[in-house]
Design a protein around this motif. Structure first.
Motif, PDB file in Angstrom:
ATOM      1  N   ARG A  57       1.096  -1.413  -0.214  1.00  6.22           N
ATOM      2  CA  ARG A  57       0.294  -0.022   0.242  1.00  6.22           C
ATOM      3  C   ARG A  57       0.851   1.253   0.143  1.00  6.22           C
ATOM      4  NH1 ARG A  57      -4.647  -1.494   4.630  1.00  6.22           N
ATOM      5  NH2 ARG A  57      -5.158  -3.967   3.754  1.00  6.22           N
TER       6      ARG A  57
ATOM      7  N   GLU B 241       0.928   4.064   1.593  1.00  5.41           N
ATOM      8  CA  GLU B 241       0.372   5.029   2.544  1.00  5.41           C
ATOM      9  C   GLU B 241       1.300   6.302   2.414  1.00  5.41           C
ATOM     10  OE1 GLU B 241      -1.344   3.687   4.679  1.00  5.41           O
ATOM     11  OE2 GLU B 241      -1.415   1.251   4.940  1.00  5.41           O
TER      12      GLU B 241
ATOM     13  N   PHE C 206       4.591  -0.600  12.026  1.00  6.51           N
ATOM     14  CA  PHE C 206       3.532  -0.517  12.569  1.00  6.51           C
ATOM     15  C   PHE C 206       3.111  -0.867  11.448  1.00  6.51           C
ATOM     16  CE2 PHE C 206      -0.728   1.753  12.818  1.00  6.51           C
ATOM     17  CZ  PHE C 206      -1.007   0.672  13.547  1.00  6.51           C
ATOM     18  N   ARG C 207       3.307   0.306  10.952  1.00  3.62           N
ATOM     19  CA  ARG C 207       2.449   0.892   9.024  1.00  3.62           C
ATOM     20  C   ARG C 207       3.399   1.127   8.056  1.00  3.62           C
ATOM     21  NH1 ARG C 207      -2.796   3.022   8.276  1.00  3.62           N
ATOM     22  NH2 ARG C 207      -2.404   3.514  10.437  1.00  3.62           N
ATOM     23  N   THR C 208       3.780   0.207   7.118  1.00  2.30           N
ATOM     24  CA  THR C 208       4.149   0.070   5.717  1.00  2.30           C
ATOM     25  C   THR C 208       4.248  -0.117   4.945  1.00  2.30           C
ATOM     26  OG1 THR C 208       5.279  -2.072   6.437  1.00  2.30           O
ATOM     27  CG2 THR C 208       6.256  -0.528   7.728  1.00  2.30           C
TER      28      THR C 208
ATOM     29  N   PHE D 196       4.075  -4.744   3.664  1.00  6.67           N
ATOM     30  CA  PHE D 196       3.894  -5.732   4.799  1.00  6.67           C
ATOM     31  C   PHE D 196       3.123  -6.799   4.360  1.00  6.67           C
ATOM     32  CE2 PHE D 196      -1.124  -5.005   4.868  1.00  6.67           C
ATOM     33  CZ  PHE D 196      -0.994  -2.879   3.367  1.00  6.67           C
TER      34      PHE D 196
ATOM     35  N   GLN E  37       0.313  -9.987   4.802  1.00  8.35           N
ATOM     36  CA  GLN E  37      -0.871 -10.056   5.767  1.00  8.35           C
ATOM     37  C   GLN E  37      -0.888 -11.924   6.046  1.00  8.35           C
ATOM     38  OE1 GLN E  37      -3.581  -8.582   3.274  1.00  8.35           O
ATOM     39  NE2 GLN E  37      -3.575  -6.588   4.955  1.00  8.35           N
TER      40      GLN E  37
ATOM     41  N   GLU F 258      -4.811  -0.650  16.186  1.00  8.48           N
ATOM     42  CA  GLU F 258      -5.683  -2.053  15.188  1.00  8.48           C
ATOM     43  C   GLU F 258      -4.276  -2.790  14.783  1.00  8.48           C
ATOM     44  OE1 GLU F 258      -7.433  -1.623  11.596  1.00  8.48           O
ATOM     45  OE2 GLU F 258      -7.207  -3.410  11.292  1.00  8.48           O
ATOM     46  N   LEU F 259      -4.623  -4.027  16.041  1.00  8.27           N
ATOM     47  CA  LEU F 259      -3.563  -4.818  15.570  1.00  8.27           C
ATOM     48  C   LEU F 259      -4.069  -6.001  14.436  1.00  8.27           C
ATOM     49  CD1 LEU F 259      -1.095  -6.649  16.580  1.00  8.27           C
ATOM     50  CD2 LEU F 259      -3.166  -7.442  18.759  1.00  8.27           C
TER      51      LEU F 259
ATOM     52  N   GLY G 256      -2.313  -8.761  10.305  1.00  7.73           N
ATOM     53  CA  GLY G 256      -0.836  -8.469   9.766  1.00  7.73           C
ATOM     54  C   GLY G 256       0.248  -9.066  10.649  1.00  7.73           C
TER      55      GLY G 256
ATOM     56  N   ARG H  51       2.923  -5.557  12.277  1.00  6.21           N
ATOM     57  CA  ARG H  51       2.179  -5.015  13.187  1.00  6.21           C
ATOM     58  C   ARG H  51       2.539  -6.682  14.621  1.00  6.21           C
ATOM     59  NH1 ARG H  51      -2.778  -1.409  11.382  1.00  6.21           N
ATOM     60  NH2 ARG H  51      -1.335  -0.504  10.099  1.00  6.21           N
TER      61      ARG H  51
HETATM   62  P1  ATP Z   1      -5.378   0.706   9.552  1.00  6.55           P
HETATM   63  O1  ATP Z   1      -6.256   1.480   9.671  1.00  6.55           O
HETATM   64  O2  ATP Z   1      -4.742   0.276  10.292  1.00  6.55           O
HETATM   65  O3  ATP Z   1      -4.833   1.857   8.249  1.00  6.55           O
HETATM   66  P2  ATP Z   1      -6.267  -1.035   7.648  1.00  6.55           P
HETATM   67  O4  ATP Z   1      -7.807  -1.103   8.557  1.00  6.55           O
HETATM   68  O5  ATP Z   1      -6.461  -0.118   6.530  1.00  6.55           O
HETATM   69  O6  ATP Z   1      -5.361  -0.961   8.763  1.00  6.55           O
HETATM   70  P3  ATP Z   1      -7.114  -4.058   6.750  1.00  6.55           P
HETATM   71  O7  ATP Z   1      -7.337  -3.463   5.246  1.00  6.55           O
HETATM   72  O8  ATP Z   1      -8.288  -4.320   7.611  1.00  6.55           O
HETATM   73  O9  ATP Z   1      -6.116  -2.580   7.846  1.00  6.55           O
HETATM   74  O10 ATP Z   1      -6.031  -4.865   6.660  1.00  6.55           O
HETATM   75  C1  ATP Z   1      -5.785  -5.685   7.607  1.00  6.55           C
HETATM   76  C2  ATP Z   1      -3.833  -6.202   8.799  1.00  6.55           C
HETATM   77  O11 ATP Z   1      -3.645  -5.938   8.023  1.00  6.55           O
HETATM   78  C3  ATP Z   1      -4.257  -4.823   9.181  1.00  6.55           C
HETATM   79  O12 ATP Z   1      -5.214  -5.194  10.639  1.00  6.55           O
HETATM   80  C4  ATP Z   1      -2.470  -4.763  10.188  1.00  6.55           C
HETATM   81  O13 ATP Z   1      -2.406  -5.978  11.414  1.00  6.55           O
HETATM   82  C5  ATP Z   1      -2.398  -5.214   9.098  1.00  6.55           C
HETATM   83  N1  ATP Z   1      -2.082  -3.803   7.792  1.00  6.55           N
HETATM   84  C6  ATP Z   1      -3.176  -2.992   6.830  1.00  6.55           C
HETATM   85  N2  ATP Z   1      -2.109  -2.296   6.786  1.00  6.55           N
HETATM   86  C7  ATP Z   1      -0.557  -2.504   7.161  1.00  6.55           C
HETATM   87  C8  ATP Z   1       0.170  -1.564   6.684  1.00  6.55           C
HETATM   88  N3  ATP Z   1       0.485  -0.211   5.834  1.00  6.55           N
HETATM   89  N4  ATP Z   1       1.642  -1.871   7.410  1.00  6.55           N
HETATM   90  C9  ATP Z   1       1.195  -3.451   8.215  1.00  6.55           C
HETATM   91  N5  ATP Z   1       0.570  -3.618   8.333  1.00  6.55           N
HETATM   92  C10 ATP Z   1      -0.309  -3.383   7.640  1.00  6.55           C
END
Ligand code: ATP
Length: 445
Positions: A186, A188, A196-198, A201, A203, A270-271, A314, A317
């Motif tokens: 993504r 981001e 935490f947010r990369t 990543f 899933q 969120e985890l 994730g 995470r």
């Molecule tokens: P956030 O609100 O934190 O961006 P999200 O609701 O978009 O997350 P989901 O699409 O539900 O996330 O993705 C499921 C899981 O994938 C998340 O709970 C997280 O653990 C992981 N995840 C999502 N985006 C990322 C990211 N950019 N980097 C690391 N882990 C991620």
């Protein structure tokens, strides 16, 4: 989580001990992407194994899948990602930086004085515009519009696209699930929270297909099962909570979503998300592909599109949460010790093999013990430095047991096993050592 942990300490330990390195560090790094070092890769593998075990190996009703990262572009039209997988973005004309419009409060203006973007005297933010988070590339030798494909932003769509294949070949019927672990990408806008947010990543997602009237029941079932998974792997109850989404937060397809949140040093975040997705995905893919994506029950003659309950977690995470929760500092014999109190199943190295001295036949016997354990679990042999220092090194990477070979070992073929948490030392016969450690690893004392 101990009260001493900060994100800076986790970042420092991760670098110092080879859990996580910034990507392309020798070239100055690449925004928010990370590489996993020897202990990091072992920890991640253990997290993924624990998930796969709970989801696939221990159950009859879930099967695995590994779909491609690159999929037909229509996938993302059908799923809605092309149109609506966006975040609101603003640019600052003064400093040239970009921010998520809905997260200005969490960001700092790079210029002085240090304030939130938009609040400084020179800040000049544009109107917010929608920015699609999917990363694009092109397939084949000619780069034109027809060659554009996307790196998947989630693994789930590969599961929906294979619903029919799996249904036909695995001879399952609803309720049943398809689980997948894999990379997602993504673009981001805001990162900066370590792993935490990369942008790249991994899933762990599972789509559970159920008869529509049972969806709510299964949604509640998976909320409970997924929370228990974290607790069983040692996350403290005080740092875990379920947060149901408000109606205005729900995705367009969802009739109910709850996040499992963890208390990171930066606050509750969120985890894992658990969503009741209804029949949205299968219907969309059926419409866009022209394939029938439904279940026909031969016994009852009933035909229906199953509803889907999705727990989506994730790996990165999870790994961060386990590191944060395990991190502790205490004092042993007047010396400060950093210790990762990781669950033994997650610990990268299970046992360290340490000859007390580097002579008198102790290293030879220690190598013999190492060879005995090596096929069973990840072990590490270390003969460098004082025994105290070697214990500290292992404590810092979370090794639950240190096996010490001393002069008595040469006389009676016993070793001491030091427990990382209690520091208790058991004297164990070498022959009994594999069973002793395996019982503890399996939670049998
Ligand atoms: P956030 O609100 O934190 O961006 P999200 O609701 O978009 O997350 P989901 O699409 O539900 O996330 O993705 C499921 C899981 O994938 C998340 O709970 C997280 O653990 C992981 N995840 C999502 N985006 C990322 C990211 N950019 N980097 C690391 N882990 C991620």
């Amino acid at each position: 989580m101990s009260d001493v942990v900060t994100m800076d300490k986790i970042v420092a330990l991760s670098k110092r001990r080879g859990f996580v390195f910034p990507t392309s560090e020798i070239y100055g790094g690449l925004g928010s992407t990370y590489d996993y070092g020897p202990y990091g890769v072992a920890l991640r593998r253990n997290v993924k194994d624990a998930w796969w075990h709970a989801m696939v190996i221990e159950r009859d009703d879930i099967v695995g899948l590994d779909s491609a990262i690159l999929q037909h572009p229509r996938t993302w039209e059908a799923s809605g990602h092309l149109e609506s997988f966006t975040d609101p973005l603003v640019d600052c004309r003064a400093c040239g930086q970009r921010f998520r419009a809905d997260q200005l409060e969490d960001n700092q203006c790079p210029q002085k004085p240090s304030v939130h973007p938009g609040e400084g005297p020179n800040c000049d933010l544009t109107e917010a515009r929608q920015f699609n988070l999917m990363l694009e590339t092109s397939l084949g030798p000619v780069r034109d519009e027809g060659s554009i494909v996307y790196l998947r932003p989630e693994t789930a769509q590969g599961i929906f696209a294979n619903f029919k294949n799996v249904l036909q070949t695995s001879r399952r019927k609803p309720p049943f699930g398809i689980a997948q672990i894999g990379k997602s990408f993504r673009n981001e806008i805001t990162t900066k929270q370590f792993i935490f947010r990369t942008r790249e990543f991994e899933q762990m997602e599972m789509e559970f297909f159920v008869p529509p009237p049972d969806a709510e029941k299964w949604f509640l079932y998976w909320l409970d099962a997924r929370e228990r998974w974290y607790l069983e792997l040692g996350l403290s109850e005080d740092h875990l909570r379920l947060r149901p989404h408000d109606p205005d937060e729900l995705s367009h397809y969802s009739t109910g979503t709850s996040d499992i949140e963890y208390l990171f040093p930066t606050g509750w975040q969120e985890l894992e998300g658990i969503a009741n997705r209804g029949d949205y995905d299968l219907r969309q893919h059926a419409q866009y592909s022209g394939e029938k994506l439904e279940y026909f029950d031969q016994a009852t003659g009933e035909r229906y599109v199953p509803y889907v309950v999705e727990p989506a977690a994730g790996v990165d995470r999870c790994m961060l949460a386990f590191l944060v929760d395990a991190y502790d500092e205490d004092e042993q014999e007047g010396e400060k010790r950093t210790v990762l109190r990781l669950h033994p199943r997650l610990a990268p190295v299970k046992a360290a093999i340490l000859p007390l001295v580097r002579k008198d036949g102790q290293p030879e016997l220690a190598h013999e013990v190492h060879d005995l354990l090596r096929p069973l679990m990840l072990t590490e042999y270390d003969e460098g430095g004082s025994i105290g220092r070697r214990y500290r090194r292992q404590d810092e990477i979370g090794t639950p047991w240190a096996v010490t070979i001393d002069h008595q070992s040469l006389e009676d073929r016993t070793v001491t096993v030091r427990d990382r948490n209690s520091l208790a030392q058991d004297r164990v016969a070498i022959d009994a050592l594999p069973g002793f450690l395996q019982d503890r690893l399996a939670g049998k004392e």
